[in-house]
Design an enzyme around this catalytic site. Structure first.
Site, PDB file in Angstrom:
ATOM      1  CE  LYS A 194      -2.001   3.036   1.990  1.00 25.92           C
ATOM      2  NZ  LYS A 194      -1.370   4.271   1.773  1.00 25.92           N
ATOM      3  CB  SER A 247       4.489   9.825  10.824  1.00 30.11           C
ATOM      4  OG  SER A 247       3.195   9.267  10.806  1.00 30.11           O
ATOM      5  CB  THR A 250       0.963   6.654  11.016  1.00 33.25           C
ATOM      6  OG1 THR A 250       0.438   7.930  10.563  1.00 33.25           O
ATOM      7  CG2 THR A 250      -0.101   5.801   9.900  1.00 33.25           C
ATOM      8  N   GLY A 251       2.426   5.143  13.098  1.00 29.74           N
ATOM      9  CA  GLY A 251       3.105   3.965  13.467  1.00 29.74           C
ATOM     10  C   GLY A 251       2.284   3.389  14.931  1.00 29.74           C
ATOM     11  CD  GLU A 269      12.761  -0.052  10.261  1.00 26.96           C
ATOM     12  OE1 GLU A 269      13.252   1.160  10.744  1.00 26.96           O
ATOM     13  OE2 GLU A 269      12.892  -1.122  10.543  1.00 26.96           O
ATOM     14  CB  CYS A 303      13.477   8.399   8.264  1.00 23.58           C
ATOM     15  SG  CYS A 303      14.327   7.074   7.611  1.00 23.58           S
ATOM     16  CD  GLU A 399      10.267  12.874  11.331  1.00 27.37           C
ATOM     17  OE1 GLU A 399       9.039  12.750  11.482  1.00 27.37           O
ATOM     18  OE2 GLU A 399      10.990  12.165  10.838  1.00 27.37           O
TER      19      GLU A 399
HETATM   20  P1  NAD Z   1       2.451   8.632   7.218  1.00 27.87           P
HETATM   21  O1  NAD Z   1       2.647   8.082   8.460  1.00 27.87           O
HETATM   22  O2  NAD Z   1       1.407   9.874   7.253  1.00 27.87           O
HETATM   23  O3  NAD Z   1       2.144   7.541   6.065  1.00 27.87           O
HETATM   24  C1  NAD Z   1       2.771   6.639   5.788  1.00 27.87           C
HETATM   25  C2  NAD Z   1       1.796   5.435   5.200  1.00 27.87           C
HETATM   26  O4  NAD Z   1       0.730   4.957   5.987  1.00 27.87           O
HETATM   27  C3  NAD Z   1       1.176   5.964   3.980  1.00 27.87           C
HETATM   28  O5  NAD Z   1       1.034   4.812   2.986  1.00 27.87           O
HETATM   29  C4  NAD Z   1      -0.258   6.126   4.382  1.00 27.87           C
HETATM   30  O6  NAD Z   1      -1.166   6.091   3.387  1.00 27.87           O
HETATM   31  C5  NAD Z   1      -0.617   5.102   5.663  1.00 27.87           C
HETATM   32  N1  NAD Z   1      -1.267   5.425   6.729  1.00 27.87           N
HETATM   33  C6  NAD Z   1      -1.822   6.387   7.324  1.00 27.87           C
HETATM   34  N2  NAD Z   1      -2.445   6.537   8.235  1.00 27.87           N
HETATM   35  C7  NAD Z   1      -2.785   5.337   8.365  1.00 27.87           C
HETATM   36  C8  NAD Z   1      -3.590   4.294   9.231  1.00 27.87           C
HETATM   37  N3  NAD Z   1      -4.449   4.656  10.399  1.00 27.87           N
HETATM   38  N4  NAD Z   1      -3.413   2.958   9.158  1.00 27.87           N
HETATM   39  C9  NAD Z   1      -2.726   2.490   7.920  1.00 27.87           C
HETATM   40  N5  NAD Z   1      -2.074   3.176   7.112  1.00 27.87           N
HETATM   41  C10 NAD Z   1      -2.003   4.449   7.218  1.00 27.87           C
HETATM   42  O7  NAD Z   1       3.920   9.131   6.964  1.00 27.87           O
HETATM   43  P2  NAD Z   1       4.434   9.804   5.500  1.00 27.87           P
HETATM   44  O8  NAD Z   1       4.091  11.359   5.901  1.00 27.87           O
HETATM   45  O9  NAD Z   1       4.068   9.043   4.385  1.00 27.87           O
HETATM   46  O10 NAD Z   1       6.047   9.684   5.753  1.00 27.87           O
HETATM   47  C11 NAD Z   1       6.850  10.554   6.428  1.00 27.87           C
HETATM   48  C12 NAD Z   1       7.237   9.770   7.786  1.00 27.87           C
HETATM   49  O11 NAD Z   1       7.853   8.728   7.529  1.00 27.87           O
HETATM   50  C13 NAD Z   1       8.333  10.664   8.420  1.00 27.87           C
HETATM   51  O12 NAD Z   1       7.948  10.543   9.887  1.00 27.87           O
HETATM   52  C14 NAD Z   1       9.563   9.821   8.506  1.00 27.87           C
HETATM   53  O13 NAD Z   1      10.733   9.826   9.328  1.00 27.87           O
HETATM   54  C15 NAD Z   1       9.049   8.406   8.276  1.00 27.87           C
HETATM   55  N6  NAD Z   1       9.910   7.760   7.747  1.00 27.87           N
HETATM   56  C16 NAD Z   1      10.665   6.696   8.219  1.00 27.87           C
HETATM   57  C17 NAD Z   1      11.520   5.740   7.770  1.00 27.87           C
HETATM   58  C18 NAD Z   1      12.428   4.689   8.380  1.00 27.87           C
HETATM   59  O14 NAD Z   1      13.052   4.039   8.020  1.00 27.87           O
HETATM   60  N7  NAD Z   1      12.418   4.918   9.934  1.00 27.87           N
HETATM   61  C19 NAD Z   1      11.940   5.935   6.409  1.00 27.87           C
HETATM   62  C20 NAD Z   1      11.102   6.757   5.674  1.00 27.87           C
HETATM   63  C21 NAD Z   1      10.064   7.399   6.375  1.00 27.87           C
END
Ligand code: NAD
Length: 495
Positions: A194, A247, A250-251, A269, A303, A399
């Protein structure tokens, strides 16, 4: 100016009516609702993707489950590795297409899309392909006493968990999608990806290439959509593992949902507020190009990239002057222009978030350079350097995920460690010093998943990657991903 011509194949792909990639083909979405794909360099809508609902997700998960039980289950480890290698070759062959799709939809500089997003994804894919033939259990000697002369022996099997849900962010969608896809396929799992609603196109194209690579239908599926689509995926009883990158909020929500869905295993992650420390023995001229690359690559939307610079007081003025000079001279330009050194932020919500962060920090700290939104079309902000007035400001532990660096002088090593650890996150950190004793003394004290010395923001498939504290759970790469994608089965025998 060195504007890249959009390939006819890319134009044609953008104009397609995109559904979801399920069971080896592009299927029309159940829900006709579309999500606009916006080029962040021009603000123009360049394509549309579908919003996946529970019906689309059910179809994708069922097809992945079928493939897990049938075709992929009877594919030998060697064949799995060969198919991943073939897919890597195809990524290389169609690399320019994939790079342009990424650049147009996320504002990634075209050279970065080519060299990092595509070429590194190929390297990661080939690395994981090698693991397919090396996933083994262990043998062990039980220590039970023998009652009547019988003997015991035991071993473990590593068995694939089944269908994996790979939920991907927008910053490196192709590469992070590949990490999940290749980890799943080499261990014998199948996957439903996804992608982010802001960056789905390159993974849709990759899924099509999997057919040419001879990967059986249903092994790789891509359902596009937003968070609601992701939730449907996690709630599916056929999904046995969720691999999430994104993020922290969300995680945490995903972790809770996965636990309440019959303890679906989950790896997270997440974000960070990464710090680096520059010591008095460093040569600023030597490290400056590396610092700039590590920090401002993809406009700081990485990240692992550092957002806080702790600089020894004796080097503070020199670093500030040289860094500010380099940032003022940075060529801000269109993502598809090969001469640009710094492009737009990837999407409007994120642009607004960074703008808001800048407005807040500007009220409390001193801008050395940058600090403004660029006066041009597109989601551009200036690379920014801030002198910190109050090192205890909670904003410095939030962040930003953009090109905004806080620079803080230090003198005392113990206080430095306290400050570097003072955040709810723990993803990465780096120490810039040639003093080996100091580096070895400090490495164990830093509460992060990765410490770099004289480098930062470098990921390698042979080196585990992941965070501590609120930066996540689990590790990717090396041999550490294997435990996440497989179950251990213990076997004991009496003879
Ligand atoms: P996000 O958490 O907004 O979204 C990530 C994914 O989750 C997207 O596909 C989104 O559609 C999906 N999503 C959102 N809400 C959800 C839910 N309730 N249930 C299931 N899926 C859901 O993150 P973003 O804005 O796309 O990415 C930026 C973030 O990602 C930053 O915080 C960055 O630090 C982090 N990041 C971490 C790593 C790592 O390896 N640690 C790598 C890249 C990015």
């Amino acid at each position: 100016m060195s504007q890249v011509q959009v390939l006819p194949a890319v134009t044609a792909f953008l104009q397609r009516d995109h559904g979801h990639f399920i069971n080896g083909k592009m299927l029309q979405a159940d829900d006709p609702t579309k999500i606009d794909v916006v080029n962040p360099a021009t603000e123009a809508v360049i394509s549309q993707i579908s919003l996946g609902n529970h019906i689309d997700v059910d179809k994708a998960v069922t097809s992945a489950h079928q493939a897990f039980k049938t075709s992929w289950a009877v594919t030998t480890p060697y064949e799995r590795g060969q198919k991943l290698l073939k897919l890597a070759d195809l990524m290389e062959k169609y690399g320019e297409e994939l790079a342009q799709l990424e650049s147009l939809s996320t504002g990634k500089l075209i050279n970065l899309a080519r060299q990092l997003e595509v070429q590194q994804s190929v390297i990661f894919m080939r690395y994981f392909a090698g693991w397919a033939t090396k996933i083994t259990g262990k043998t062990m000697q039980p220590s039970l006493p023998s009652m009547q002369g019988e003997l015991y022996t035991a071993f473990t099997l590593r068995q694939p968990v089944g269908v994996v849900a790979g939920i991907v962010p927008w910053n490196f969608s192709l590469m992070i999608g590949v990490w999940k896809l290749a980890s799943a396929l080499c261990t014998g799992c199948t996957i439903v990806l996804k992608p982010s609603e802001f960056a789905s196109l390159s993974l849709l194209r990759l899924a099509e290439l999997s057919v040419e690579a001879g990967i059986p239908e249903g092994v790789i599926n891509v359902v596009t959509g937003d968070g609601t689509t992701g939730q449907c995926l996690i709630e599916s009883p056929l999904v046995k593992k969720v691999s999430f990158t994104g993020s922290v909020p969300t995680g945490i929500a995903i972790g809770k949902l996965a636990m309440s869905s019959d303890l679906t295993r989950v790896s997270l992650e997440l974000g960070g507020k990464n710090a680096l420390a520059i010591f008095e023995d460093t040569n600023i001229d030597e490290i400056l190009p590396r610092l700039l690359m590590a920090t401002f690559v993809h406009q700081g939307q990485v990240c692992a990239a550092p957002e806080k610079f702790f600089v020894h007081a004796s080097k503070y003025e020199e670093l500030v002057t040289k860094l500010a000079g380099a940032l003022r001279g940075m060529n801000i330009g269109a993502a598809m222009d090969e001469s640009s050194a710094f492009g737009p932020l990837s999407n409007l919500p994120h642009f607004n978030k960074v703008k808001n962060y800048l407005e807040q920090v500007k009220q409390r700290h001193q801008i050395i350079v940058g600090g403004e939104v660029c006066d041009r079309l597109g989601y551009y902000v200036e690379p920014t350097l801030l002198a910190v007035n109050d090192a205890e400001d909670p904003l410095l532990n939030e962040e930003c995920f953009g090109p905004v660096i806080c620079i803080i002088p230090f003198e005392n090593e113990d206080r430095l460690v306290e400050q570097m650890n003072h955040a709810r996150f723990g993803l990465t950190a780096s120490l810039w010093t040639n003093n080996l004793s100091r580096a070895l003394r400090l490495i164990p004290k830093l509460e992060v998943g990765t410490v770099w010395i004289n480098m930062h923001t470098f990921l390698d498939p042979a080196v585990p990657f992941g965070g501590v504290h609120a930066s996540g759970m689990g590790r990717e790469f090396a041999d550490e991903f294997i435990a996440d994608y497989t179950e251990t089965k213990s076997v004991m025998m009496c003879y």
